[in-house]
Design an enzyme around this catalytic site. Structure first.
Site, short mmCIF file in Angstrom:
data_model
loop_
_atom_site.label_atom_id
_atom_site.label_comp_id
_atom_site.label_asym_id
_atom_site.label_seq_id
_atom_site.Cartn_x
_atom_site.Cartn_y
_atom_site.Cartn_z
N ASN A 1 67.93 -23.83 -40.17
CA ASN A 1 67.13 -23.09 -39.19
C ASN A 1 67.39 -21.60 -39.36
O ASN A 1 68.47 -21.20 -39.79
CB ASN A 1 67.55 -23.51 -37.77
CG ASN A 1 66.79 -22.77 -36.68
OD1 ASN A 1 65.56 -22.61 -36.75
ND2 ASN A 1 67.49 -22.29 -35.67
N HIS B 1 67.43 -18.09 -37.06
CA HIS B 1 67.44 -17.62 -35.68
C HIS B 1 67.52 -16.09 -35.68
O HIS B 1 68.30 -15.53 -36.45
CB HIS B 1 68.63 -18.22 -34.92
CG HIS B 1 68.60 -17.86 -33.46
ND1 HIS B 1 67.80 -18.53 -32.55
CD2 HIS B 1 69.22 -16.88 -32.78
CE1 HIS B 1 67.95 -17.96 -31.36
NE2 HIS B 1 68.81 -16.97 -31.47
N GLY C 1 53.94 -17.90 -38.62
CA GLY C 1 54.21 -18.44 -39.96
C GLY C 1 54.56 -17.40 -41.00
O GLY C 1 54.49 -17.68 -42.20
N SER C 2 54.99 -16.21 -40.57
CA SER C 2 55.30 -15.19 -41.59
C SER C 2 56.49 -15.61 -42.46
O SER C 2 56.53 -15.28 -43.65
CB SER C 2 55.54 -13.82 -40.94
OG SER C 2 56.76 -13.80 -40.24
N ASN C 3 57.44 -16.33 -41.88
CA ASN C 3 58.56 -16.81 -42.71
C ASN C 3 58.10 -17.90 -43.67
O ASN C 3 58.54 -17.94 -44.83
CB ASN C 3 59.71 -17.32 -41.83
CG ASN C 3 60.58 -16.17 -41.35
OD1 ASN C 3 61.35 -15.61 -42.11
ND2 ASN C 3 60.42 -15.82 -40.07
N ILE D 1 65.63 -30.94 -32.68
CA ILE D 1 65.39 -32.01 -33.66
C ILE D 1 66.08 -33.29 -33.19
O ILE D 1 67.27 -33.27 -32.86
CB ILE D 1 65.93 -31.59 -35.05
CG1 ILE D 1 65.34 -30.23 -35.48
CG2 ILE D 1 65.63 -32.66 -36.09
CD1 ILE D 1 63.83 -30.19 -35.60
C1 GAR Z 1 61.31 -15.82 -36.38
O1 GAR Z 1 61.74 -14.55 -36.01
C2 GAR Z 1 62.43 -16.83 -36.18
O2 GAR Z 1 63.71 -16.30 -36.38
C3 GAR Z 1 62.24 -17.22 -34.74
O3 GAR Z 1 60.84 -17.32 -34.58
C4 GAR Z 1 60.23 -16.33 -35.43
C5 GAR Z 1 59.07 -16.98 -36.16
O4 GAR Z 1 58.29 -16.01 -36.81
N1 GAR Z 1 62.90 -18.46 -34.44
C6 GAR Z 1 63.51 -18.69 -33.28
O5 GAR Z 1 63.54 -17.90 -32.36
C7 GAR Z 1 64.21 -20.04 -33.21
N2 GAR Z 1 65.06 -20.12 -32.06
P1 GAR Z 1 57.19 -16.43 -37.87
O6 GAR Z 1 56.31 -17.52 -37.23
O7 GAR Z 1 56.42 -15.18 -38.14
O8 GAR Z 1 57.90 -16.95 -39.09
#
Ligand code: GAR
Length: 190
Positions: free
Chosen positions: A101, A103, A12-14, A87
């Site tokens: 999204n 990526h 969940g850092s994003n 989705i």
């Molecule tokens: C992020 O790096 C995002 O780009 C990736 O998961 C990570 C989640 O990090 N998403 C994918 O790979 C989607 N195909 P977070 O939980 O720390 O935000």
């Protein structure tokens, strides 16, 4: 004030970066976090930030009442921030041009089903790429193929491991994702 729904199932850092940014730029608020992993780190963030959560499984995710639940929050945007399930078409159509999204690669490279998180960075390093980056894109019914909104690049260093590359990619994400969201909230397609 815009309502934003985040779908996330990882650390969940994003999600945290978006929540923090919106505290400084109060143009919207995260009204719901949708998660398919009951022990995901993002749920601890939601608890601390006092944001309602919805835990889903494959059945509830594909049920038409899921759309009704989301619609009750009247989201301007649905933001996938580390969410791996495809989705459902009905959700994509109902929230047309409102689902984005992030990526962790320069799509169309290293995208598609089963390409997520560390797997992406492993593949980038194995292919000896000198550059990687992030892609923020609209979500359509095909994995990682919706219209691209923003890409940002970073170097891949000779001594990078998937972990060190992941850290650099996360820094890019935390900077660009909230700002792209801000831009879209002011100019998004309706
Ligand atoms: C992020 O790096 C995002 O780009 C990736 O998961 C990570 C989640 O990090 N998403 C994918 O790979 C989607 N195909 P977070 O939980 O720390 O935000």
């Amino acid at each position: 004030m815009h309502s934003i729904i985040i779908f996330a199932s990882g650390a969940g850092s994003n999600a945290q970066a978006i929540i923090n940014y919106l505290k400084q730029h109060p143009i919207g608020k995260v009204s719901l976090i949708v998660c398919n992993k009951p022990n995901a780190g993002v749920l601890d963030i939601a608890a601390v930030e006092n944001i309602p959560t919805l835990i889903i499984d494959k059945t509830s995710f594909n049920d038409t009442t899921f759309i009704t639940t989301l619609a009750q929050h009247q989201p301007s945007l649905i933001v996938l921030a580390g969410f791996l399930w495809k989705i459902p078409g009905g959700v994509v159509q109902f929230f047309s041009n409102k689902i984005i999204n992030i990526h962790p690669s320069l799509l169309p490279k290293y995208g598609g089903k089963n390409m997520y998180g560390q797997r992406v960075h492993q593949a980038v390093i194995a292919a000896n790429e000198k550059t990687s980056g992030i892609t923020i894109h609209y979500v359509n019914e095909v994995y990682d193929e919706g219209e691209i909104i923003v890409q940002a690049h970073c170097s891949v260093r000779a001594d990078d491991t998937p972990e060190t590359l992941s850290q650099r990619i996360h820094q890019l994400e935390h900077f660009y994702f909230p700002r792209t969201l801000h831009f879209l909230l002011e100019h998004y397609k309706s």
